[in-house]
Design a protein around this motif. Structure first.
Motif, short mmCIF file in Angstrom:
data_model
loop_
_atom_site.label_atom_id
_atom_site.label_comp_id
_atom_site.label_asym_id
_atom_site.label_seq_id
_atom_site.Cartn_x
_atom_site.Cartn_y
_atom_site.Cartn_z
N ALA A 213 46.78 1.91 79.57
CA ALA A 213 47.92 2.83 79.55
C ALA A 213 48.36 3.18 80.97
N HIS A 214 49.64 3.12 81.22
CA HIS A 214 50.19 3.48 82.52
C HIS A 214 49.93 4.96 82.78
N GLY A 215 49.45 5.26 83.97
CA GLY A 215 49.17 6.65 84.33
C GLY A 215 50.39 7.55 84.21
N GLY A 216 51.56 6.99 84.49
CA GLY A 216 52.79 7.77 84.37
C GLY A 216 53.07 8.19 82.94
N LEU A 217 52.73 7.35 81.98
CA LEU A 217 52.91 7.70 80.58
C LEU A 217 51.94 8.82 80.19
N ARG B 24 54.79 -1.76 75.80
CA ARG B 24 55.66 -1.23 76.85
C ARG B 24 55.01 -0.10 77.65
N HIS B 25 53.92 0.49 77.14
CA HIS B 25 53.22 1.58 77.81
C HIS B 25 52.06 1.10 78.68
N ILE B 26 51.81 -0.21 78.66
CA ILE B 26 50.63 -0.78 79.31
C ILE B 26 50.98 -1.31 80.69
N ASN B 27 50.11 -1.00 81.66
CA ASN B 27 50.36 -1.45 83.04
C ASN B 27 49.82 -2.86 83.28
N TYR C 158 42.24 11.28 85.63
CA TYR C 158 42.10 10.24 84.61
C TYR C 158 40.63 9.89 84.50
#
Length: 142
Positions: A55-59, A47-50, A88
């Motif tokens: 990893a999604h930058g927002g996370l 669920r955290h992966i774009n 990042y």
């Protein structure tokens, strides 16, 4: 830190983190806290992966922001973020554990500045954030 030793936080930062519903809903947890310093972490799930598989930058930003929020409010004075910048540097993937370490680097009567490093379990730096908080003078309600 004074004289290289961690000072206990003025308030129960873990109680603050328990009220951080957004961070908790993402699986972010607080690991440690002392005056002007906090560490938070998250184990990356699907669920955290774009859409490109990392990893999604927002996370990553939220993880760093949570650590800064815990550190900035550790002295018991309400100190919300007013500015943040993130760089990042490496990707992280599902299964990785990310740890954000926030350290106060400067403090005046109204502003405090933080450096937050986000690292993978292998110690590699995933992101570096700097942030500024406004010291309101009002007590944090725990």
């Amino acid at each position: 830190m004074k004289d290289g030793k961690q000072q206990p936080a003025a308030i129960d930062v873990f109680a603050l983190a328990a009220r951080d519903n957004f961070a908790r809903s993402l699986g972010i947890e607080i690991v440690e806290a002392s005056l002007g310093r906090a560490v938070s972490r998250v184990r990356l799930e699907e669920r955290h992966i774009n859409f490109i598989g990392v990893a999604h930058g927002g996370l990553v930003f939220t993880l760093a922001d949570a650590a800064m929020g815990y550190a900035s409010n550790s002295q018991g004075i309400l100190s919300p973020s007013i500015d943040s910048h993130i760089l990042y540097s490496l990707p992280a993937r599902a299964g990785d554990v990310l740890t954000a370490t926030a350290v106060e680097i400067a403090r005046t009567s109204r502003l405090s500045n933080y450096r937050i490093d986000v690292a993978r379990g292998d110690g590699k730096l995933v992101a570096a954030m700097t942030g500024t908080t406004y010291i309101t003078g009002k007590p944090v309600e725990v």
